[in-house]
Design a protein around this motif. Structure first.
Motif, PDB file in Angstrom:
ATOM      1  N   ARG A 320      19.917 -13.903  39.321  1.00 22.15           N
ATOM      2  CA  ARG A 320      18.573 -14.290  39.766  1.00 22.15           C
ATOM      3  C   ARG A 320      17.524 -14.135  38.672  1.00 22.15           C
ATOM      4  NH1 ARG A 320      17.706 -12.885  45.778  1.00 22.15           N
ATOM      5  NH2 ARG A 320      16.233 -11.404  44.894  1.00 22.15           N
ATOM      6  N   VAL A 321      17.930 -13.580  37.526  1.00 24.25           N
ATOM      7  CA  VAL A 321      17.005 -13.491  36.383  1.00 24.25           C
ATOM      8  C   VAL A 321      17.201 -14.773  35.559  1.00 24.25           C
ATOM      9  CG1 VAL A 321      16.388 -12.141  34.325  1.00 24.25           C
ATOM     10  CG2 VAL A 321      17.196 -10.964  36.392  1.00 24.25           C
ATOM     11  N   ASP A 322      16.077 -15.448  35.226  1.00 22.79           N
ATOM     12  CA  ASP A 322      16.144 -16.772  34.579  1.00 22.79           C
ATOM     13  C   ASP A 322      17.051 -16.823  33.355  1.00 22.79           C
ATOM     14  OD1 ASP A 322      14.533 -17.873  36.425  1.00 22.79           O
ATOM     15  OD2 ASP A 322      12.704 -17.875  35.178  1.00 22.79           O
ATOM     16  N   ALA A 323      16.878 -15.840  32.448  1.00 21.22           N
ATOM     17  CA  ALA A 323      17.626 -15.868  31.188  1.00 21.22           C
ATOM     18  C   ALA A 323      19.140 -15.857  31.440  1.00 21.22           C
ATOM     19  CB  ALA A 323      17.234 -14.677  30.320  1.00 21.22           C
ATOM     20  N   TYR A 324      19.562 -15.232  32.535  1.00 25.38           N
ATOM     21  CA  TYR A 324      20.992 -15.140  32.846  1.00 25.38           C
ATOM     22  C   TYR A 324      21.501 -16.456  33.424  1.00 25.38           C
ATOM     23  CZ  TYR A 324      20.774 -10.188  31.839  1.00 25.38           C
ATOM     24  OH  TYR A 324      20.610  -8.994  31.192  1.00 25.38           O
ATOM     25  N   GLU A 330      24.555 -22.682  29.945  1.00 22.48           N
ATOM     26  CA  GLU A 330      24.825 -23.056  28.550  1.00 22.48           C
ATOM     27  C   GLU A 330      26.283 -22.781  28.169  1.00 22.48           C
ATOM     28  OE1 GLU A 330      22.988 -21.822  24.368  1.00 22.48           O
ATOM     29  OE2 GLU A 330      21.554 -21.748  26.028  1.00 22.48           O
ATOM     30  N   VAL A 331      26.775 -21.610  28.556  1.00 20.19           N
ATOM     31  CA  VAL A 331      28.160 -21.255  28.220  1.00 20.19           C
ATOM     32  C   VAL A 331      29.120 -22.232  28.895  1.00 20.19           C
ATOM     33  CG1 VAL A 331      29.956 -19.491  28.532  1.00 20.19           C
ATOM     34  CG2 VAL A 331      27.684 -18.830  27.729  1.00 20.19           C
ATOM     35  N   GLU A 332      28.842 -22.561  30.148  1.00 18.39           N
ATOM     36  CA  GLU A 332      29.719 -23.498  30.850  1.00 18.39           C
ATOM     37  C   GLU A 332      29.759 -24.846  30.131  1.00 18.39           C
ATOM     38  OE1 GLU A 332      29.117 -23.923  35.274  1.00 18.39           O
ATOM     39  OE2 GLU A 332      29.774 -21.836  35.042  1.00 18.39           O
ATOM     40  N   GLY A 333      28.587 -25.310  29.685  1.00 14.62           N
ATOM     41  CA  GLY A 333      28.507 -26.580  28.956  1.00 14.62           C
ATOM     42  C   GLY A 333      29.327 -26.529  27.667  1.00 14.62           C
ATOM     43  N   THR A 334      29.196 -25.424  26.935  1.00 15.86           N
ATOM     44  CA  THR A 334      29.928 -25.294  25.668  1.00 15.86           C
ATOM     45  C   THR A 334      31.431 -25.262  25.906  1.00 15.86           C
ATOM     46  OG1 THR A 334      28.071 -23.991  24.849  1.00 15.86           O
ATOM     47  CG2 THR A 334      30.074 -23.925  23.536  1.00 15.86           C
ATOM     48  N   VAL A 335      31.840 -24.489  26.915  1.00 19.55           N
ATOM     49  CA  VAL A 335      33.281 -24.413  27.218  1.00 19.55           C
ATOM     50  C   VAL A 335      33.801 -25.804  27.572  1.00 19.55           C
ATOM     51  CG1 VAL A 335      34.968 -23.519  28.891  1.00 19.55           C
ATOM     52  CG2 VAL A 335      33.244 -21.981  27.917  1.00 19.55           C
ATOM     53  N   GLY A 336      33.036 -26.546  28.370  1.00 18.72           N
ATOM     54  CA  GLY A 336      33.444 -27.906  28.754  1.00 18.72           C
ATOM     55  C   GLY A 336      33.601 -28.803  27.530  1.00 18.72           C
ATOM     56  N   ARG A 337      32.609 -28.695  26.623  1.00 17.74           N
ATOM     57  CA  ARG A 337      32.679 -29.555  25.419  1.00 17.74           C
ATOM     58  C   ARG A 337      33.888 -29.185  24.563  1.00 17.74           C
ATOM     59  NH1 ARG A 337      27.929 -28.265  22.827  1.00 17.74           N
ATOM     60  NH2 ARG A 337      29.027 -26.746  21.555  1.00 17.74           N
ATOM     61  N   ILE A 338      34.089 -27.878  24.358  1.00 19.37           N
ATOM     62  CA  ILE A 338      35.215 -27.443  23.516  1.00 19.37           C
ATOM     63  C   ILE A 338      36.538 -27.915  24.127  1.00 19.37           C
ATOM     64  CG2 ILE A 338      36.482 -25.434  22.630  1.00 19.37           C
ATOM     65  CD1 ILE A 338      33.804 -23.971  22.368  1.00 19.37           C
ATOM     66  N   ASN A 339      36.669 -27.727  25.441  1.00 22.20           N
ATOM     67  CA  ASN A 339      37.927 -28.146  26.082  1.00 22.20           C
ATOM     68  C   ASN A 339      38.089 -29.656  26.025  1.00 22.20           C
ATOM     69  OD1 ASN A 339      39.297 -25.812  26.647  1.00 22.20           O
ATOM     70  ND2 ASN A 339      38.297 -25.496  28.634  1.00 22.20           N
ATOM     71  N   GLY A 340      36.980 -30.385  26.226  1.00 18.80           N
ATOM     72  CA  GLY A 340      37.042 -31.855  26.163  1.00 18.80           C
ATOM     73  C   GLY A 340      37.501 -32.331  24.800  1.00 18.80           C
ATOM     74  N   ASN A 341      37.013 -31.673  23.755  1.00 15.72           N
ATOM     75  CA  ASN A 341      37.326 -32.126  22.395  1.00 15.72           C
ATOM     76  C   ASN A 341      38.653 -31.613  21.860  1.00 15.72           C
ATOM     77  OD1 ASN A 341      34.973 -33.567  22.196  1.00 15.72           O
ATOM     78  ND2 ASN A 341      33.805 -31.889  21.288  1.00 15.72           N
TER      79      ASN A 341
END
Ligand code: ADQ
Length: 471
Positions: A320-324, A330-341
């Protein structure tokens, strides 16, 4: 009915149990996993002890005191507003960033401070209710920094210790807090203040001198007494926390745990190198930096699945804290990109998991991993690094460790890295992958000596000895 009182009182933001509600409406309390509970168990042995803390649930229905596995538990009730302002607000969105090098901006709200004071007072009152005459009171962590002075005011007969699980910031950062002097006054209500690193203890003493005008000699701060008589002295020292090294080492040797480690590797396609990260999903842990280094190694063709794979366990935290929330996305997006590539059929480049695991499964994961990546930008200690070492009774595996963790100060033979230096981090990872086994074993053996000798039981004894003035 008079309240039962105890000669040892532990106070922490959370009680050492989790509330589990069954479908039939019945409620069960289960011991929470975690090092603090294990550490305190060894302290509680042979003593009548009480634990004061929040149940983890906000609401209006106050839970009364109850017993659990030989401990007297005294819940502190928090309303929805208390949770939002004292816990998510002041503790996790004001203090946490200030105490971790302002990796993200801290948020300041006067109403959050008022809530922090209010809840700290509630904790202090609960402690005094269960503390017997002359009791030892051991307060934990940054959520309860005003409690020592509040308890002293109510109960000058008890001895008070406080332990800081997170870093204590340099005075230049601490000075940003509008309530900085009140926090120092709160802490100086204790007889003993324990920190993870020598630098943390020094930061506190400097803050007391520069921001409050207190005097100090070595590791002792002098506090004037209200009657203007002799000074009271507060000892301030580094007592680094550790893990139940013997317990973990024994657990990791169990045949079923070893078999599970083999099974984990098999299920991942028996990679030549298995990398592992285990963290709360927190911006202090350097997960983004770790992923960037791994992605570049994949881009450069220096590592590739199925030979190399990476398991990242990230437990959602403070969502519930914005930064988290931002970090999670962001981490989910990066993991998705790495796995996609970079993934190949049947062999993802990263396995990204949110589950909480029992101790046995964690021990098996640690045994299965060739490389443990611990890359925080700032971390009070980092128990995962020590748990990994404790579980490697085969002297196998390698630890890549950030120099910005408390653990680094004890485990500097590890493959040390500065996570901000992505090139350097990549080199540390490659060095750990490529180093011949006999050399790696020598390193692991020396890390193990340190962790096995300086375990959590020894930590707890040292804090207690300081608290009772025998240390
Ligand atoms: P944390 O920031 O929570 O602790 P850490 O020291 O790594 O960080 O402890 C996390 C604990 O949770 C470890 O025991 C780990 O095994 C466990 N854990 C993490 N993910 C898990 C999962 N998915 N399933 C099961 N267990 C999991 C704070 C400070 C640290 C300091 C500790 C103790 O931030 O710097 O080391 O307190 O003082």
């Amino acid at each position: 009915m008079p309240t039962t009182v105890f000669d040892l009182v532990i106070a922490a933001n959370r009680l050492p149990v989790d509330r589990v509600e069954h479908p039939d409406g019945s409620v069960e309390w289960r011991r929470s996993p975690g090092g603090l509970v294990t550490a305190m168990q060894s302290v509680m042995q042979g003593r009548e002890g009480a634990w004061v803390g929040w149940t983890g649930q906000a609401g209006d229905s106050a839970e009364g005191p109850f017993g659990h596995e030989g401990l007297h538990l005294r819940p502190v009730h928090l309303t929805q507003d208390d949770v939002a302002e004292y816990y998510e607000g002041f503790s996790n969105d004001t203090l946490w960033p200030i105490y971790h090098d302002v990796i993200v901006q801290a948020t300041f709200h006067r109403t959050w401070w008022t809530a922090y004071e209010r809840v700290n007072r509630r904790f202090a009152e609960a402690i005094c209710e269960v503390a017997g005459p002359g009791a030892l009171v051991w307060v934990h962590d940054y959520q309860l920094q005003l409690v020592p002075a509040m308890v002293r005011e109510l109960r000058p007969d008890v001895r008070i210790g406080w332990f800081d699980h997170i870093p204590f910031p340099p005075v230049e950062l601490f000075a940003q807090l509008p309530w900085r002097k009140r926090i120092i006054e709160g802490l100086l209500g204790a007889d003993f203040l324990g920190f993870q690193r020598v630098a943390d203890a020094k930061n506190f003493v400097r803050a007391a001198r520069q921001l409050g005008g207190w005097t100090s000699r070595g590791d002792t701060v002098m506090v004037p007494t209200p009657d203007g008589g002799e000074h009271r002295t507060v000892r301030v020292s580094a007592v680094p926390i550790s893990v139940d090294a013997k317990g973990l080492s024994e657990l990791a040797q169990r045949p079923e745990v070893r078999a599970r480690a083999v099974e984990i590797r098999e299920s991942l396609g028996n990679p030549t190198t298995l990398l592992l990260g285990v963290d709360r999903l927190d911006y202090t842990k350097g997960i983004r930096h770790r992923l960037k280094a791994y992605e570049e190694l994949l881009d450069d063709g220096r590592v590739a699945p199925p030979d190399v794979t990476f398991v990242q366990v990230a437990t959602p935290s403070r969502e519930r804290v914005d930064a988290y929330a931002q970090l999670g996305a962001e981490v989910e997006g990066t993991v998705g990109r790495i796995n996609g590539n970079h993934s190949v059929l049947g062999s993802p480049a990263i396995h990204y998991l949110h589950h909480g695991y029992p101790r046995e499964e964690m021990a098996a994961l640690f045994q299965a991993a060739d490389l443990m990546l611990v890359t925080p930008l700032r971390d009070g200690m980092n128990l995962v690094a020590k748990e990994y070492v404790a579980c490697r009774n085969d002297a196998g595996g390698a630890l890549v460790l950030s120099e910005f963790t408390g653990a680094y100060h004890e485990l500097h033979q590890a493959f040390v890295c500065n996570p901000h230096d992505i090139e350097g981090l990549k080199q540390s990872i490659m060095r750990a992958i490529e180093m011949p086994d006999p050399q790696k074993r020598r390193i692991m053996r020396s890390l193990r000596r340190r962790v096995m000798e300086h375990d959590v039981q020894r930590w707890a004894e040292r804090v207690l000895a300081n608290l009772t003035g025998t240390g």
